[in-house]
Design a protein around this motif. Structure first.
Motif, PDB file in Angstrom:
ATOM      1  N   UNK A   1      57.664  24.026  15.902  1.00 10.90           N
ATOM      2  CA  UNK A   1      56.674  23.554  16.606  1.00 10.90           C
ATOM      3  C   UNK A   1      57.423  22.634  17.908  1.00 10.90           C
ATOM      4  N   UNK A   2      56.011  21.902  18.408  1.00  8.19           N
ATOM      5  CA  UNK A   2      55.917  21.518  19.871  1.00  8.19           C
ATOM      6  C   UNK A   2      56.523  20.295  19.651  1.00  8.19           C
ATOM      7  N   UNK A   3      56.668  19.397  21.095  1.00  2.97           N
ATOM      8  CA  UNK A   3      57.749  18.483  20.402  1.00  2.97           C
ATOM      9  C   UNK A   3      55.689  17.586  21.081  1.00  2.97           C
ATOM     10  N   UNK A   4      54.490  17.456  20.962  1.00  2.00           N
ATOM     11  CA  UNK A   4      53.208  16.747  21.045  1.00  2.00           C
ATOM     12  C   UNK A   4      53.401  16.880  19.746  1.00  2.00           C
ATOM     13  N   UNK A   5      53.294  18.040  18.884  1.00  6.30           N
ATOM     14  CA  UNK A   5      52.429  18.736  16.838  1.00  6.30           C
ATOM     15  C   UNK A   5      53.950  17.499  16.746  1.00  6.30           C
ATOM     16  N   UNK A   6      54.999  17.451  16.843  1.00  6.06           N
ATOM     17  CA  UNK A   6      55.583  16.972  15.773  1.00  6.06           C
ATOM     18  C   UNK A   6      55.547  15.209  15.831  1.00  6.06           C
ATOM     19  N   UNK A   7      55.521  15.014  17.085  1.00  3.33           N
ATOM     20  CA  UNK A   7      54.826  13.702  17.430  1.00  3.33           C
ATOM     21  C   UNK A   7      53.372  13.150  16.811  1.00  3.33           C
ATOM     22  N   UNK A   8      52.880  13.808  16.453  1.00  2.04           N
ATOM     23  CA  UNK A   8      51.419  13.916  16.176  1.00  2.04           C
ATOM     24  C   UNK A   8      51.248  14.013  14.583  1.00  2.04           C
ATOM     25  N   UNK A   9      52.442  15.066  13.617  1.00  2.02           N
ATOM     26  CA  UNK A   9      52.758  15.126  12.581  1.00  2.02           C
ATOM     27  C   UNK A   9      53.538  13.970  11.892  1.00  2.02           C
ATOM     28  N   UNK A  10      54.065  13.559  12.234  1.00  2.99           N
ATOM     29  CA  UNK A  10      54.709  11.737  12.446  1.00  2.99           C
ATOM     30  C   UNK A  10      54.206  10.645  12.021  1.00  2.99           C
ATOM     31  N   UNK A  11      53.074  10.812  13.199  1.00  4.09           N
ATOM     32  CA  UNK A  11      51.954   9.336  12.930  1.00  4.09           C
ATOM     33  C   UNK A  11      51.436   9.947  11.175  1.00  4.09           C
ATOM     34  N   UNK A  12      50.579  10.870  11.744  1.00  2.00           N
ATOM     35  CA  UNK A  12      49.538  11.812  10.333  1.00  2.00           C
ATOM     36  C   UNK A  12      51.003  10.962   9.030  1.00  2.00           C
ATOM     37  N   UNK A  13      51.819  10.978   8.627  1.00  2.00           N
ATOM     38  CA  UNK A  13      52.648  11.290   8.114  1.00  2.00           C
ATOM     39  C   UNK A  13      53.967  10.017   7.986  1.00  2.00           C
ATOM     40  N   UNK A  14      53.719   9.186   8.387  1.00  2.00           N
ATOM     41  CA  UNK A  14      54.490   8.403   8.370  1.00  2.00           C
ATOM     42  C   UNK A  14      55.516   7.790   7.454  1.00  2.00           C
ATOM     43  N   UNK A  15      55.196   8.420   6.294  1.00  2.00           N
ATOM     44  CA  UNK A  15      55.857   7.621   4.730  1.00  2.00           C
ATOM     45  C   UNK A  15      56.816   9.222   4.421  1.00  2.00           C
ATOM     46  N   UNK A  16      56.091  10.074   4.973  1.00  2.00           N
ATOM     47  CA  UNK A  16      56.826  11.680   4.854  1.00  2.00           C
ATOM     48  C   UNK A  16      57.952  11.778   5.542  1.00  2.00           C
ATOM     49  N   UNK A  17      58.210  11.016   7.078  1.00  2.26           N
ATOM     50  CA  UNK A  17      58.639  11.589   7.381  1.00  2.26           C
ATOM     51  C   UNK A  17      59.975  11.043   8.174  1.00  2.26           C
ATOM     52  N   UNK A  18      61.222  11.375   8.408  1.00  6.28           N
ATOM     53  CA  UNK A  18      62.423  10.119   8.481  1.00  6.28           C
ATOM     54  C   UNK A  18      63.189  10.769   9.185  1.00  6.28           C
ATOM     55  N   UNK A  19      63.737  10.149  10.126  1.00  2.68           N
ATOM     56  CA  UNK A  19      64.996  10.544  11.264  1.00  2.68           C
ATOM     57  C   UNK A  19      66.192   9.931  11.393  1.00  2.68           C
ATOM     58  N   UNK A  20      66.357  11.173  11.519  1.00  2.00           N
ATOM     59  CA  UNK A  20      68.701  10.221  11.370  1.00  2.00           C
ATOM     60  C   UNK A  20      69.165  11.153  12.391  1.00  2.00           C
ATOM     61  N   UNK A  21      70.299  10.302  12.497  1.00  2.73           N
ATOM     62  CA  UNK A  21      71.333  11.146  14.381  1.00  2.73           C
ATOM     63  C   UNK A  21      72.378  10.257  13.739  1.00  2.73           C
TER      64      UNK A  21
END
Length: 321
Positions: free
Chosen positions: A207-227
């Protein structure tokens, strides 16, 4: 609008364009979003107890307008088949017979493919047995890896003493784990580590960066970020998806190539398992280590050394004339 294609004594079998599944990859909002971005269509096949007005079976198949391949999921790791406790094995069998017959009647010669959940997932075994007895054949035999985050789960008890020493050294050297707020800046920061890692290894980023950003905006309760970071610099990162209330799926994770000797991904793995335990998430699924059934031995060894549990993940296919 639903079309009734078969009636039982007190049940009605339906075809519709909505899904009631709680599995992210089969959920209606995810299907609707992906159908727009990928220009695919989908049908949700349901068996309803008409007396109780209750769905007791559901399975989604997707397709493009330019061919007669029907597949599930539309995109993602796997598609589940919803089965209520009242669904009997013979009903499950009849449902798949009717799905196949309906698609043949409407579309003619078709091919079917379904990527089923790993065997640790509820109901996978019964669906596999049903489909194989109906003439479906395994198209892929993939090996999946997951953690079972039970009450007494302890990541460090699963790994070798050398890896525990590595984790201790990461702690002494001020490497720290964080769960990040979901926003565009953080998504891009996390994605950047993944892109650098996969480019260095010669692997594509699906997936492209833009696609991941868009996915995270549409599914805010389902996408989790860790580092994992050191001195405010991210050195390892992960994008995870809430598949359902019991399962967190590692969509991407990676460490910077020049930090590989220190292995900050160990701290990342430990941190995500702790997040799951604190949030009462039973399974952390870190995906397959095979591609079209061919093993990636390095990846398999790495996941086994983390203490992951192996389970078979099948893709079943059938050509219908």
């Amino acid at each position: 609008m639903s079309e009734v294609i078969k009636r039982y004594t007190d049940r009605t079998f339906e075809v519709s364009d909505t899904s009631l599944s709680n599995n992210l990859f089969s959920r209606n909002d995810f299907l609707f979003y992906q159908s727009k971005t990928q220009k695919k269509k989908y049908l949700s096949f349901k068996l309803k107890n008409a007396n109780k007005n209750k769905i007791i079976f559901e399975c989604v198949f997707c397709f493009r307008s330019d061919n007669n391949l029907f597949f599930s999921p539309m995109t993602g790791a796997f598609s589940d088949v919803f089965q209520d406790a009242s669904l009997t094995p013979n009903m499950l069998n009849e449902c798949f017979i009717d799905i196949e017959q309906y698609l043949k009647d409407v579309y003619g010669n078709i091919s079917l493919s379904i990527a089923l959940p790993p065997l640790y997932f509820a109901n996978s075994s019964s669906v596999i047995n049903c489909l194989i007895n109906l003439g479906w054949i395994p198209g892929k035999y993939d090996v999946n890896y997951h953690f079972d985050i039970c009450d007494n789960f302890e990541f460090r008890s699963l790994i070798s003493s050398s890896k525990r020493k590595c984790l201790n050294k990461l702690n002494r050297n001020n490497y720290s784990f964080d769960s990040l707020e979901l926003n565009e800046f953080n998504v891009k920061s996390v994605y950047n580590i993944i892109s650098i890692n996969r480019t260095a290894l010669g692997y594509p980023v699906t997936m492209t960066e833009d696609s991941v950003v868009d996915l995270s905006e549409h599914f805010r309760h389902d996408v989790k970020l860790f580092c994992v970071h050191k001195d405010d610099v991210i050195v390892a990162s992960a994008i995870c998806l809430n598949i359902n209330e019991d399962t967190l799926y590692v969509f991407y994770w990676a460490e910077l190539p020049d930090k590989r000797a220190e292995s900050p991904i160990l701290a990342l793995a430990e941190g995500i398992t702790l997040y799951c335990k604190e949030n009462k998430i039973r399974y952390l699924d870190i995906g397959i280590s095979t591609e079209n059934s061919k093993p990636n031995y390095g990846l398999m060894n790495f996941k086994k050394q983390l203490g992951c549990i192996e389970s078979l993940k099948l893709t079943l296919t059938k050509g219908c004339q």
